[in-house]
Design an enzyme around this catalytic site. Sequence first.
Site, PDB file in Angstrom:
ATOM      1  N   ARG B  12       0.952  -1.277  -0.009  1.00 20.20           N
ATOM      2  CA  ARG B  12       0.118   0.064   0.083  1.00 20.20           C
ATOM      3  C   ARG B  12       0.858   1.263  -0.191  1.00 20.20           C
ATOM      4  O   ARG B  12       1.144   1.848  -0.879  1.00 20.20           O
ATOM      5  CB  ARG B  12      -0.901  -0.113   1.253  1.00 20.20           C
ATOM      6  N   ASP B  13       1.566   1.509   1.017  1.00 17.71           N
ATOM      7  CA  ASP B  13       2.412   2.619   1.224  1.00 17.71           C
ATOM      8  C   ASP B  13       3.302   2.839   0.097  1.00 17.71           C
ATOM      9  O   ASP B  13       3.739   3.978  -0.230  1.00 17.71           O
ATOM     10  CB  ASP B  13       3.049   2.813   2.901  1.00 17.71           C
ATOM     11  N   HIS B 204       5.406   3.652  13.515  1.00 19.98           N
ATOM     12  CA  HIS B 204       5.401   3.572  12.354  1.00 19.98           C
ATOM     13  C   HIS B 204       6.433   4.837  11.865  1.00 19.98           C
ATOM     14  O   HIS B 204       6.042   5.810  12.100  1.00 19.98           O
ATOM     15  CB  HIS B 204       4.144   4.120  11.427  1.00 19.98           C
ATOM     16  N   HIS B 206       9.729   6.515   9.814  1.00 16.21           N
ATOM     17  CA  HIS B 206      10.432   6.813   8.536  1.00 16.21           C
ATOM     18  C   HIS B 206      11.669   7.180   8.855  1.00 16.21           C
ATOM     19  O   HIS B 206      12.168   7.857   9.790  1.00 16.21           O
ATOM     20  CB  HIS B 206       9.558   8.217   7.901  1.00 16.21           C
ATOM     21  N   CYS B 237       9.142  10.001   0.767  1.00 16.54           N
ATOM     22  CA  CYS B 237       8.342  11.331   1.511  1.00 16.54           C
ATOM     23  C   CYS B 237       8.300  12.458   0.594  1.00 16.54           C
ATOM     24  O   CYS B 237       9.106  13.125   0.030  1.00 16.54           O
ATOM     25  CB  CYS B 237       9.659  11.821   2.602  1.00 16.54           C
ATOM     26  N   ASN B 246       9.710   5.152   4.411  1.00 23.14           N
ATOM     27  CA  ASN B 246       9.379   4.220   5.458  1.00 23.14           C
ATOM     28  C   ASN B 246      10.782   3.426   5.747  1.00 23.14           C
ATOM     29  O   ASN B 246      11.748   3.060   4.935  1.00 23.14           O
ATOM     30  CB  ASN B 246       8.666   3.205   4.786  1.00 23.14           C
TER      31      ASN B 246
END
Lengths: 312, 312
Positions: B12-13, B204, B206, B237, B246
Amino acid sequence: MKKLFIQEVAPRDGFQNEARFIDTEDKIAFVDQLSLCGYAKIEVTSFTSPRAIPALKDAEAVMHRLHRNPDVVYTVLVPNMRGAERAMSCGVDEINLVMSVSETHNLSNLRMSRERSFEQLAAVIEEVRNTDTAINVSLSTVFGCPMQGDIEQSDVLGWIDRFAQLGVNGVTLCDTTGMAYPTQVGSLFSTVIERFSGLQITAHFHNTRGMALANTVTALQAGVERFDSSLGGLGGCPYAPGASGNVTTEDLVHMLELMGYDTGVDLAAILAISRTLAPLIGHDVNSQTLAAGTRMSLHPVPEYVQQLQHSQ
Amino acid sequence: MKKLFIQEVAPRDGFQNEARFIDTEDKIAFVDQLSLCGYAKIEVTSFTSPRAIPALKDAEAVMHRLHRNPDVVYTVLVPNMRGAERAMSCGVDEINLVMSVSETHNLSNLRMSRERSFEQLAAVIEEVRNTDTAINVSLSTVFGCPMQGDIEQSDVLGWIDRFAQLGVNGVTLCDTTGMAYPTQVGSLFSTVIERFSGLQITAHFHNTRGMALANTVTALQAGVERFDSSLGGLGGCPYAPGASGNVTTEDLVHMLELMGYDTGVDLAAILAISRTLAPLIGHDVNSQTLAAGTRMSLHPVPEYVQQLQHSQ
């Protein structure tokens, strides 16, 4: 705010690894810029055979002609007695001796056994001990050897002890190829700092597998106050050509300052210097903070958001 | 060995951020491979408007046709009631709702106020709460907003509390643009885990400024057991196009396993999958462990060293 000591290794560990020869004038200008940034120590060059490491063949010229800041300790890498004599003739503040705690890595890197290395370094220490020049020993592959694998903590402690007994001022524990991991780092440094309270202990991390800043966190928790790092992450890993090498100074200082430590280093100043490195060395540097900006380099609010804000 | 839960977000991300459309068949094959690697959770896709995010316009097809492993929680991002209905019709295990704790970032990203977002999400939660589908809420910019700057810890706690009162199962604290730092992470997660013991709390991170694994260390120390991560570091980002996004799953799992945690994830298997990503997405991935090899991927002893060893 707890005071930390940041020790810049780019002029030696970085430039040594560059394919392009960095002009002597450029090296001196680089070190002179670094001298104004608040570092505790700068590793300027290496007094190695110019045939072995042509990149640093101008060691005397650089060391003689840089403009020293009395608040900075200027250290140099010294492999043997000949190197120590050359370094002493330049009036260095400290010599940094090096050997590996892995027999295989020492044979590979220095082409002699660890016992033979220790004998040679002991002779250098004997010569230098009663002078004004400080002595540091950098122990390589402390957290693992890329050929041999794990290194016993007792082996590391044994080598530190042998050098401590010779009266050295400091010992650097080097993660030469990025094999250190956070729990291992915390455990080893806790033991070392407790057992060798009279020594200046430095952590030298590589970011080969992305763990350099994670290792820094547990090193801090173990009481480490001195960190080697390299501007722009200069200095690669010969065992993994595409991988990261030394931990990047600006990324380290950025994190430490956010965590409330006083590094003494002017982050804006070193970022400005780091930005000049790519044209000097001919390739991009490895700097997350340069790429992304510091945490509080905020972005402008887009116009449509401003309109939404006004319409609320 | 303490058990941790690794939650893969690359489908997804990651894919959402790729310029190249990833074919539906390739997406399904990728998720099917991931399903065999020991992840606790996989974020499969997003039930967003296909016009808003064309990269994930095949959400239904992917979700319907993947081969589910009963040990994996299949979650999907859901922005609103329409997305929730679409997700529920595919029988997802969990919906992942999202809003930002920064008013400016919420306006920028979702084009509505936080209060309006909360109202909409509360209506979705009301609909889904008494079904078999679990509900997670991902709170963005918890550790800082790229436009607004610092976020008060009390604001974060307030938003978690409002969602906890609605009966959600879990909350993810997202470092959306890499502004988190280790002491902040330790402090916030300690407080959240103590105060919201009934919620599944996910970190979560980054790696925008290189601190993702350092933040993981202090999150672990604060008691966090669930971590989002992205294979190959997929997902950038938007505020720093050249920077990392991520945290990379293989780098995270590599470190956690070395630290003695049981992640459940088969590192060799995910490294093999990560190696297939570059041809799929058309550019290199961001994986230190792929570039350098795992810590114990040892190198052969050179012949000259073997000769030295024999001559000793």
